[in-house]
Write an enzyme that holds these catalytic residues in place. Structure first.
Site, mmCIF file in Angstrom:
data_model
loop_
_atom_site.group_PDB
_atom_site.id
_atom_site.type_symbol
_atom_site.label_atom_id
_atom_site.label_comp_id
_atom_site.label_asym_id
_atom_site.label_seq_id
_atom_site.Cartn_x
_atom_site.Cartn_y
_atom_site.Cartn_z
ATOM 1 N N CYS A 131 -4.215 9.345 26.625
ATOM 2 C CA CYS A 131 -3.189 9.193 27.654
ATOM 3 C C CYS A 131 -2.011 8.420 27.086
ATOM 4 C CB CYS A 131 -3.763 8.461 28.851
ATOM 5 S SG CYS A 131 -5.141 9.348 29.522
ATOM 6 N N TYR A 161 -8.454 4.783 5.856
ATOM 7 C CA TYR A 161 -7.848 4.171 7.044
ATOM 8 C C TYR A 161 -7.842 5.114 8.245
ATOM 9 C CZ TYR A 161 -6.548 0.997 3.342
ATOM 10 O OH TYR A 161 -6.602 0.166 2.264
ATOM 11 N N SER A 187 0.838 -1.195 0.000
ATOM 12 C CA SER A 187 0.000 0.000 0.000
ATOM 13 C C SER A 187 0.876 1.249 0.000
ATOM 14 C CB SER A 187 -0.889 -0.045 1.242
ATOM 15 O OG SER A 187 -2.008 0.777 1.092
ATOM 16 N N PRO A 225 -8.197 -0.587 -5.813
ATOM 17 C CA PRO A 225 -7.740 0.629 -5.127
ATOM 18 C C PRO A 225 -8.641 1.007 -3.958
ATOM 19 C CG PRO A 225 -8.840 1.184 -7.179
ATOM 20 C CD PRO A 225 -8.804 -0.316 -7.112
HETATM 21 C C1 PLP Z 1 -5.997 -7.389 -0.799
HETATM 22 C C2 PLP Z 1 -6.023 -5.925 -0.759
HETATM 23 N N1 PLP Z 1 -6.603 -5.250 -1.766
HETATM 24 C C3 PLP Z 1 -6.658 -3.901 -1.766
HETATM 25 C C4 PLP Z 1 -6.110 -3.158 -0.744
HETATM 26 C C5 PLP Z 1 -6.232 -1.673 -0.830
HETATM 27 O O1 PLP Z 1 -5.020 -1.053 -0.834
HETATM 28 P P1 PLP Z 1 -4.930 0.518 -1.015
HETATM 29 O O2 PLP Z 1 -5.856 1.145 -0.056
HETATM 30 O O3 PLP Z 1 -3.518 0.811 -0.712
HETATM 31 O O4 PLP Z 1 -5.286 0.816 -2.442
HETATM 32 C C6 PLP Z 1 -5.488 -3.808 0.339
HETATM 33 C C7 PLP Z 1 -4.831 -3.037 1.432
HETATM 34 O O5 PLP Z 1 -3.645 -2.755 1.370
HETATM 35 C C8 PLP Z 1 -5.451 -5.225 0.329
HETATM 36 O O6 PLP Z 1 -4.895 -5.884 1.334
HETATM 37 N N1 LYS Z 2 -4.161 0.275 6.862
HETATM 38 C C1 LYS Z 2 -3.048 0.599 6.034
HETATM 39 C C2 LYS Z 2 -3.137 0.110 4.619
HETATM 40 C C3 LYS Z 2 -3.939 -1.096 4.374
HETATM 41 C C4 LYS Z 2 -3.228 -2.361 4.502
HETATM 42 C C5 LYS Z 2 -4.184 -3.422 4.056
HETATM 43 N N2 LYS Z 2 -3.538 -4.508 3.352
HETATM 44 C C6 LYS Z 2 -2.749 2.088 6.080
HETATM 45 O O1 LYS Z 2 -3.351 2.795 6.806
HETATM 46 O O2 LYS Z 2 -1.920 2.581 5.403
#
Ligand code: PLP
Ligand code: LYS
Length: 449
Positions: free
Chosen positions: A377, A407, A222, A303
């Site tokens: 905290c 996220y 990501s 995405p």
């Molecule tokens: C399998 C899969 N597809 C898609 C995504 C979406 O990734 P991003 O939000 O970086 O486009 C993720 C998270 O990283 C994932 O684990």
């Molecule tokens: N949660 C992560 C990305 C998603 C990972 C999921 N495979 C972030 O905040 O950047």
């Protein structure tokens, strides 16, 4: 402002007040309170459309079709699922409740995928009962579980096998997913002459009549800002497809290249451009397929961040301000806001950098080095590590943090029993609550002891 990393419609008026989608942030704060997540609806829908049209056009050039799945883990609500589906995207889910959200939004099961490295029996059952278009299986054990569950229902389950290609890409170690030593997928690397775990997975799917092998899935990580990793991963996936075809005569129909398209979090950063990245990936996969003598499969991508991130901001109210002398020459203003790591854990979890500006007024005061911190905290409760704010920043100021749409709410917690903020859509000069603010009663209502 305007420009990256802010939502497309963000502007300051003559008094320096920020407007998003034509809405004055002071009015949002007065009507909905702070902290609040704001989403520029037209921007989010526009980015979804941009990804779909860019990939469709680039893949049409090489004679292939592509589906775009919005990765709901970035942020999902029923309204968002409807927006994405209306823009021609399908929905990628990673839990029973994400799946239920997409279904409640009216997205047909056939347009939904289900991920997860440890799916529960109930999640698998829901996916099968709702006829999801694909279940992305993540282990040899799960292949058997999904086949057994499908058999018990007398249905055939469409599955993709998630593989890891060993391609290193993306930001923090915790968000890279294709290296070997982590929990996701089945490796394409074969050791000591044995079939690779990925090939073994594909063969295991073919061996079960309750399953149809729909394709191979690869997600490399990501916040990726360089397209070469996608091409390298696609190469390995197409090689695996060739190996399976040579062994069994089965040429899988579809290859999913996952998500991971990086965005700008700070002024001056440059996001991946969907048109450019789509062309680079399409050209690379066409070359690889030609070299391997393979007809092209159908493609898909997933995405999340690149669609949900930039249209989203978080609006806070400034509270306590404390100048802290950090060495002989530097004083840092610790600017506390009414949220923190419970609404955005990314700085604490990944050391992620963000940008913030005072949004409710213009200031001509000189800039002061500041750190925006939350109300929890924990000394690591940081919202923005380093930012220059006007030296006259004061309690009651509205502070807007950029690019928090992905996220943020989806990884929010109730640390210190702090209720989670609402998500407010801004469009055409008006506001609409997508997810209401949690209340203390919501939280205490869970306490049944
Ligand atoms: C399998 C899969 N597809 C898609 C995504 C979406 O990734 P991003 O939000 O970086 O486009 C993720 C998270 O990283 C994932 O684990
Ligand atoms: N949660 C992560 C990305 C998603 C990972 C999921 N495979 C972030 O905040 O950047």
């Amino acid at each position: 402002m305007p420009g990256e990393p802010w939502p497309r419609s963000a502007r300051r008026d003559g008094d320096g007040v920020v407007h998003v989608a034509g809405v004055d942030v002071r009015e949002v704060a007065a009507e909905h309170g702070t902290p609040a997540y704001l989403v520029d609806e037209a921007d989010m829908r526009g980015r979804a459309r941009a990804y779909r049209t860019a990939f469709e056009a680039a893949f049409a050039e090489i004679g292939a079709e592509v589906d775009v799945y919005y990765a709901g883990k970035a942020f999902l609500s029923t309204a968002v699922a409807r927006w994405m589906h209306a823009e021609g995207l399908r929905i990628d889910t990673a839990s029973g409740a994400e799946l239920l959200t997409a279904l409640r939004a009216g997205v047909p099961g056939a347009d939904i995928g289900l991920h997860g490295n440890n799916k529960s029996d109930a999640e698998i059952a829901r996916a099968l009962d709702e006829g999801v278009g694909r279940i992305i299986v993540d282990s040899l054990a799960e292949i058997e579980r999904v086949a057994d569950a499908a058999g018990a229902r007398g249905v055939t389950a469409p599955v993709m096998v998630r593989v890891t290609t060993g391609v290193h890409a993306g930001g923090h170690e915790y968000i890279a997913t294709a290296h070997e030593d982590q929990k996701f997928g089945l490796s394409v690397t074969s050791r000591e002459g044995a079939d690779s775990p990925a090939l073994a997975g594909l063969l295991a799917v073919l061996a079960r009549p309750e399953l149809t092998l729909q394709g191979i899935h690869s997600h490399i990580g990501s916040q990726i800002l360089d397209a070469s990793g996608f091409a390298a991963a696609a190469h390995r996936v197409l090689e695996l497809r060739g190996t399976l075809a040579a062994r069994t005569g089965v040429l899988v129909d579809e290859v999913d290249l996952g998500g991971g398209y990086g965005i700008a979090y700070l002024p001056g950063e440059v996001a991946l451009d969907p048109e450019r990245v789509a062309k680079e990936i399409a050209t690379a996969v066409a070359d690889v397929a030609a070299n391997l003598g393979q007809p092209l499969p159908r493609f898909s991508i997933e995405p999340g961040r690149s669609i949900a991130g930039p249209p989203g901001t978080t609006l806070y109210t400034v509270g306590t301000i404390k100048p802290v002398r950090v060495d002989d020459t530097t004083t840092r203003l610790y600017v506390s806001v009414d949220g923190g790591m419970s609404d955005n854990v990314r700085p604490a979890l990944y050391g992620a950098a963000y940008h913030a500006e005072i949004a409710g007024r213009l200031s001509t005061a000189p800039p002061a080095l500041a750190r925006v911190v939350g109300k929890h905290c924990e000394s690591g409760d940081i919202v923005v590590h380093d930012v220059w704010l006007p030296a006259d920043v004061r309690a009651g100021d509205l502070l807007l943090v950029a690019a928090t749409g992905a996220y943020g709410r989806s990884m929010a917690s109730n640390y210190n029993l702090v209720p989670r903020p609402p998500v407010i859509a801004l469009a055409e000069g008006g506001t609409r609550v997508l997810v209401r603010r949690e209340t203390e009663d919501d939280l205490l209502g869970l306490d049944v002891g």
